[in-house]
Enzyme design. Structure first.
Site, PDB file in Angstrom:
ATOM      1  N   GLY A   1       0.827  -1.211   0.000  1.00  0.00           N
ATOM      2  CA  GLY A   1       0.000   0.000   0.000  1.00  0.00           C
ATOM      3  C   GLY A   1       0.854   1.251   0.000  1.00  0.00           C
ATOM      4  O   GLY A   1       0.543   2.228   0.677  1.00  0.00           O
TER       5      GLY A   1
ATOM      6  N   SER B   1       1.724   3.432  -2.489  1.00  0.00           N
ATOM      7  CA  SER B   1       1.630   4.397  -3.601  1.00  0.00           C
ATOM      8  C   SER B   1       1.089   5.757  -3.179  1.00  0.00           C
ATOM      9  O   SER B   1       1.146   6.721  -3.927  1.00  0.00           O
ATOM     10  CB  SER B   1       0.768   3.829  -4.731  1.00  0.00           C
ATOM     11  OG  SER B   1      -0.563   3.636  -4.284  1.00  0.00           O
TER      12      SER B   1
ATOM     13  N   VAL C   1      -3.162  -7.973  -1.455  1.00  0.00           N
ATOM     14  CA  VAL C   1      -2.428  -8.679  -0.388  1.00  0.00           C
ATOM     15  C   VAL C   1      -3.268  -9.745   0.310  1.00  0.00           C
ATOM     16  O   VAL C   1      -2.736 -10.576   1.041  1.00  0.00           O
ATOM     17  CB  VAL C   1      -1.855  -7.693   0.662  1.00  0.00           C
ATOM     18  CG1 VAL C   1      -0.803  -6.794   0.049  1.00  0.00           C
ATOM     19  CG2 VAL C   1      -2.955  -6.903   1.357  1.00  0.00           C
TER      20      VAL C   1
ATOM     21  N   ASN D   1       1.746  -2.116   5.331  1.00  0.00           N
ATOM     22  CA  ASN D   1       0.982  -0.878   5.485  1.00  0.00           C
ATOM     23  C   ASN D   1      -0.400  -0.947   4.843  1.00  0.00           C
ATOM     24  O   ASN D   1      -1.292  -0.197   5.231  1.00  0.00           O
ATOM     25  CB  ASN D   1       1.782   0.283   4.873  1.00  0.00           C
ATOM     26  CG  ASN D   1       0.957   1.537   4.716  1.00  0.00           C
ATOM     27  OD1 ASN D   1       0.659   2.233   5.686  1.00  0.00           O
ATOM     28  ND2 ASN D   1       0.541   1.832   3.480  1.00  0.00           N
TER      29      ASN D   1
ATOM     30  N   SER E   1      -2.977   0.556  14.726  1.00  0.00           N
ATOM     31  CA  SER E   1      -3.669   1.830  14.948  1.00  0.00           C
ATOM     32  C   SER E   1      -3.987   1.948  16.427  1.00  0.00           C
ATOM     33  O   SER E   1      -4.131   0.930  17.115  1.00  0.00           O
ATOM     34  CB  SER E   1      -4.975   1.865  14.140  1.00  0.00           C
ATOM     35  OG  SER E   1      -5.796   2.945  14.570  1.00  0.00           O
TER      36      SER E   1
ATOM     37  N   TYR F   1     -12.448  -2.597  11.729  1.00  0.00           N
ATOM     38  CA  TYR F   1     -11.105  -2.009  11.625  1.00  0.00           C
ATOM     39  C   TYR F   1     -10.333  -2.193  12.939  1.00  0.00           C
ATOM     40  O   TYR F   1      -9.167  -2.584  12.925  1.00  0.00           O
ATOM     41  CB  TYR F   1     -11.241  -0.519  11.279  1.00  0.00           C
ATOM     42  CG  TYR F   1      -9.938   0.186  10.999  1.00  0.00           C
ATOM     43  CD1 TYR F   1      -9.253  -0.025   9.804  1.00  0.00           C
ATOM     44  CD2 TYR F   1      -9.406   1.082  11.922  1.00  0.00           C
ATOM     45  CE1 TYR F   1      -8.064   0.636   9.530  1.00  0.00           C
ATOM     46  CE2 TYR F   1      -8.216   1.750  11.654  1.00  0.00           C
ATOM     47  CZ  TYR F   1      -7.548   1.528  10.463  1.00  0.00           C
ATOM     48  OH  TYR F   1      -6.373   2.182  10.200  1.00  0.00           O
TER      49      TYR F   1
ATOM     50  N   ALA G   1     -10.780  -4.470  15.222  1.00  0.00           N
ATOM     51  CA  ALA G   1     -10.450  -5.894  15.373  1.00  0.00           C
ATOM     52  C   ALA G   1      -9.240  -6.265  14.518  1.00  0.00           C
ATOM     53  O   ALA G   1      -8.342  -6.993  14.960  1.00  0.00           O
ATOM     54  CB  ALA G   1     -11.647  -6.763  15.002  1.00  0.00           C
TER      55      ALA G   1
ATOM     56  N   LYS H   1      -6.832  -4.282  13.503  1.00  0.00           N
ATOM     57  CA  LYS H   1      -5.621  -3.629  14.003  1.00  0.00           C
ATOM     58  C   LYS H   1      -5.178  -4.205  15.346  1.00  0.00           C
ATOM     59  O   LYS H   1      -3.974  -4.237  15.646  1.00  0.00           O
ATOM     60  CB  LYS H   1      -5.832  -2.115  14.091  1.00  0.00           C
ATOM     61  CG  LYS H   1      -6.043  -1.441  12.726  1.00  0.00           C
ATOM     62  CD  LYS H   1      -4.862  -1.663  11.788  1.00  0.00           C
ATOM     63  CE  LYS H   1      -4.969  -0.864  10.501  1.00  0.00           C
ATOM     64  NZ  LYS H   1      -3.772  -1.008   9.649  1.00  0.00           N
TER      65      LYS H   1
END
Length: 246
Positions: free
Chosen positions: A11, A13, A63, A89, A141, A154, A156, A158
């Protein structure tokens, strides 16, 4: 060229990922950027990194798909012969309250954020083990530590990355491979730029330093964890959040 260190950033770019890739490039690393969006301007990114004086390889892959990850890593090894640093990332959000969340929105966030971190790490580690050296940095995070309303998927994913990182660090420490996680708080990126000034002000009021962080501030810590200055640090989670979580 051959003795340059090689970093793979998933990730990478745009946003935080790109800031991380640039930080490594500015310190003489050859860079591999994984991306998934069809809208990625590969030529512009390549030009930017070539101007720094390093080699850059852009590779498209989802991924969360094992076959695509294996092809991605194989291409990196064919080009550079090694991967010294892996930065996991790549991540997405699909925020909504628990009662409204669709199963596919829960699954997709877990697949990209958590399963993706697992698949890429698993594919890269054998090459690090051969060299008996490697550094892995995973993007978690602060909501993986504290939780957050409207982000159960999200949060969960992280939180899972934190447990994954600590387990991998224990497994690989004897092979001289270190694994750490960083947990950003509110960072000024494309995702937060769409927020109103009122929302931004209310967010800043919750942060002891009274401001959002920058992508560069995340990149600085990720670079530190990927070089030898952090040689005795493994299995740690570093909050980069202006003091929001203490």
């Amino acid at each position: 060229m051959e003795d340059k260190q090689v970093v793979l950033v998933t990730g990478g770019s745009r946003g935080i990922g790109k800031a991380i890739a640039l930080k490594y490039a500015q310190n003489g690393y050859n860079v591999v950027i994984n991306y998934v969006s069809d809208n990625t301007d590969e030529k512009a990114i390549e030009e930017e990194f070539k101007n720094i004086g390093v080699e850059v390889l852009l590779l498209k892959a989802d991924v969360s798909k094992e076959e695509q990850v294996e092809k991605l890593v194989k291409k990196v090894i064919e080009k550079f012969g090694k991967i010294d640093v892996l930065v996991n990332n790549a991540g997405i959000t699909k925020d909504t309250l628990l009662m409204r969340m669709k199963e596919e929105d829960f699954d997709r966030v877990i697949e990209i954020n958590l399963k993706g971190t697992f698949l890429v790490t698993k594919a890269v580690v054998p090459y690090m083990m051969k060299k008996k050296n490697g550094r892995i940095i995973n993007l978690s995070s602060v909501v993986g530590v504290t939780g957050n309303a409207g982000q159960c998927n999200y949060s969960a994913s992280k939180a899972g990355i934190i447990g994954f990182t600590k387990s991998v660090a224990k497994e690989l420490a004897s092979r001289n491979i270190r694994a750490n996680a960083v947990a950003p708080g509110f960072i000024d990126t494309d995702m937060t730029s769409i927020l109103s000034d009122e929302v931004k002000n209310s967010i800043n009021a919750q942060i002891p330093m009274k401001r959002m962080g920058s992508a560069q501030e995340i990149a600085n810590v990720v670079y530190f964890l990927g070089n030898e200055e952090s040689s005795y640090i493994t299995g740690q989670v570093i909050n980069i959040d202006g003091g929001m979580v203490m």
